[in-house]
Design a protein around this motif. Structure first.
Motif, PDB file in Angstrom:
ATOM      1  N   MET A  24       0.821  -1.212   0.000  1.00  8.69           N
ATOM      2  CA  MET A  24       0.000   0.000   0.000  1.00  8.69           C
ATOM      3  C   MET A  24       0.855   1.262   0.000  1.00  8.69           C
ATOM      4  O   MET A  24       0.336   2.366  -0.140  1.00  8.69           O
ATOM      5  N   LEU A  25       2.162   1.108   0.165  1.00  7.34           N
ATOM      6  CA  LEU A  25       3.085   2.237   0.237  1.00  7.34           C
ATOM      7  C   LEU A  25       3.776   2.467  -1.098  1.00  7.34           C
ATOM      8  O   LEU A  25       4.188   1.510  -1.769  1.00  7.34           O
ATOM      9  N   ASP A  26       3.945   3.713  -1.455  1.00 11.19           N
ATOM     10  CA  ASP A  26       4.760   4.080  -2.608  1.00 11.19           C
ATOM     11  C   ASP A  26       6.197   3.600  -2.330  1.00 11.19           C
ATOM     12  O   ASP A  26       6.645   3.649  -1.182  1.00 11.19           O
ATOM     13  N   PRO A  27       6.919   3.135  -3.325  1.00 11.43           N
ATOM     14  CA  PRO A  27       8.303   2.706  -3.090  1.00 11.43           C
ATOM     15  C   PRO A  27       9.171   3.792  -2.445  1.00 11.43           C
ATOM     16  O   PRO A  27      10.113   3.482  -1.726  1.00 11.43           O
ATOM     17  N   ASP A  28       8.855   5.068  -2.684  1.00  6.79           N
ATOM     18  CA  ASP A  28       9.629   6.180  -2.129  1.00  6.79           C
ATOM     19  C   ASP A  28       8.881   6.917  -1.019  1.00  6.79           C
ATOM     20  O   ASP A  28       9.088   8.118  -0.817  1.00  6.79           O
ATOM     21  N   VAL A  29       8.025   6.218  -0.286  1.00 10.95           N
ATOM     22  CA  VAL A  29       7.235   6.841   0.780  1.00 10.95           C
ATOM     23  C   VAL A  29       8.146   7.558   1.779  1.00 10.95           C
ATOM     24  O   VAL A  29       9.223   7.068   2.134  1.00 10.95           O
ATOM     25  N   ARG A  30       7.712   8.736   2.205  1.00 12.79           N
ATOM     26  CA  ARG A  30       8.400   9.453   3.289  1.00 12.79           C
ATOM     27  C   ARG A  30       7.567   9.237   4.544  1.00 12.79           C
ATOM     28  O   ARG A  30       6.336   9.315   4.487  1.00 12.79           O
ATOM     29  N   PHE A  31       8.222   8.975   5.673  1.00 12.73           N
ATOM     30  CA  PHE A  31       7.442   8.730   6.881  1.00 12.73           C
ATOM     31  C   PHE A  31       8.099   9.320   8.120  1.00 12.73           C
ATOM     32  O   PHE A  31       9.325   9.465   8.184  1.00 12.73           O
ATOM     33  N   THR A  32       7.233   9.656   9.060  1.00 13.35           N
ATOM     34  CA  THR A  32       7.643  10.116  10.387  1.00 13.35           C
ATOM     35  C   THR A  32       6.758   9.422  11.409  1.00 13.35           C
ATOM     36  O   THR A  32       5.523   9.471  11.296  1.00 13.35           O
ATOM     37  N   ILE A  33       7.374   8.771  12.382  1.00 15.79           N
ATOM     38  CA  ILE A  33       6.665   8.072  13.440  1.00 15.79           C
ATOM     39  C   ILE A  33       7.120   8.698  14.755  1.00 15.79           C
ATOM     40  O   ILE A  33       8.301   8.585  15.122  1.00 15.79           O
ATOM     41  N   VAL A  34       6.211   9.391  15.438  1.00 18.35           N
ATOM     42  CA  VAL A  34       6.545  10.094  16.673  1.00 18.35           C
ATOM     43  C   VAL A  34       6.010   9.299  17.855  1.00 18.35           C
ATOM     44  O   VAL A  34       4.796   9.160  18.030  1.00 18.35           O
ATOM     45  N   LEU A  35       6.933   8.759  18.643  1.00 18.38           N
ATOM     46  CA  LEU A  35       6.615   7.959  19.822  1.00 18.38           C
ATOM     47  C   LEU A  35       7.116   8.690  21.067  1.00 18.38           C
ATOM     48  O   LEU A  35       7.947   9.605  20.952  1.00 18.38           O
ATOM     49  N   PRO A  36       6.661   8.293  22.244  1.00 14.78           N
ATOM     50  CA  PRO A  36       7.159   8.963  23.454  1.00 14.78           C
ATOM     51  C   PRO A  36       8.684   8.953  23.577  1.00 14.78           C
ATOM     52  O   PRO A  36       9.267   9.893  24.104  1.00 14.78           O
ATOM     53  N   GLY A  38      10.796   9.208  21.135  1.00 18.91           N
ATOM     54  CA  GLY A  38      11.437  10.003  20.089  1.00 18.91           C
ATOM     55  C   GLY A  38      10.814   9.745  18.730  1.00 18.91           C
ATOM     56  O   GLY A  38       9.913   8.930  18.588  1.00 18.91           O
ATOM     57  N   ALA A  39      11.340  10.434  17.740  1.00 15.51           N
ATOM     58  CA  ALA A  39      10.798  10.342  16.381  1.00 15.51           C
ATOM     59  C   ALA A  39      11.683   9.469  15.507  1.00 15.51           C
ATOM     60  O   ALA A  39      12.907   9.485  15.618  1.00 15.51           O
ATOM     61  N   ARG A  40      11.041   8.729  14.637  1.00 16.25           N
ATOM     62  CA  ARG A  40      11.732   7.918  13.629  1.00 16.25           C
ATOM     63  C   ARG A  40      11.307   8.448  12.268  1.00 16.25           C
ATOM     64  O   ARG A  40      10.124   8.495  11.965  1.00 16.25           O
ATOM     65  N   ARG A  41      12.254   8.869  11.479  1.00 14.43           N
ATOM     66  CA  ARG A  41      11.980   9.380  10.138  1.00 14.43           C
ATOM     67  C   ARG A  41      12.659   8.475   9.127  1.00 14.43           C
ATOM     68  O   ARG A  41      13.733   7.929   9.402  1.00 14.43           O
ATOM     69  N   GLY A  42      12.014   8.325   7.976  1.00 12.42           N
ATOM     70  CA  GLY A  42      12.610   7.460   6.984  1.00 12.42           C
ATOM     71  C   GLY A  42      12.084   7.724   5.595  1.00 12.42           C
ATOM     72  O   GLY A  42      11.171   8.529   5.390  1.00 12.42           O
ATOM     73  N   LEU A  43      12.687   7.013   4.671  1.00  8.70           N
ATOM     74  CA  LEU A  43      12.343   7.170   3.262  1.00  8.70           C
ATOM     75  C   LEU A  43      12.355   5.802   2.606  1.00  8.70           C
ATOM     76  O   LEU A  43      13.353   5.074   2.696  1.00  8.70           O
TER      77      LEU A  43
END
Length: 119
Positions: A24-36, A38-43
């Motif tokens: 369901m994700l584009d091959p080049d999806v940009r993402f940010t996951i903010v948890l207590p 800290g944040a995880r960012r990826g591509l």
């Protein structure tokens, strides 16, 4: 309203159908996951797959309480449960590409704040 792509994504993740979720994700999806903690960012789909795979299988579930869509943007609010226990609440949004795949994804998770009560 029909179920959002984002709600279907969470169901696939919760059912340990990671290949279906990643499709369901584009091959080049940009993402940010903010948890207590800290944040995880990826591509990229591959990096998101690594993140999801490292979480391990559990009895975690994303219970969608609200969902909405406006053109190419979707939002979901819900609670995360581990068995019968609610561990926190999440608010996420995605932007869909012209092909319907998730091109950008952002989620925040908080263990204390309740924006919307359970139905």
């Amino acid at each position: 309203m029909s179920e959002t792509t984002l709600a279907r994504y969470y169901r696939a993740v919760d059912e340990d159908r990671l290949d279906d979720a990643l499709a369901m994700l584009d091959p080049d999806v940009r993402f940010t996951i903010v948890l207590p903690a800290g944040a995880r960012r990826g591509l990229g789909r591959t990096e998101m797959g690594g993140y999801l795979g490292a979480r391990g299988v559990s009895n975690r579930a994303h219970v969608v309480l609200r969902q909405s869509r406006d053109a190419d943007v979707e939002f979901v609010y819900g609670k995360v449960t581990e068995g019968p226990t609610t561990t926190g609440r999440f608010l996420s949004g995605v932007r869909l590409g012209a092909d319907g795949l998730i091109a950008s994804y952002q989620v925040t998770f908080d263990t204390d704040h309740v924006l919307v009560e359970d139905r």
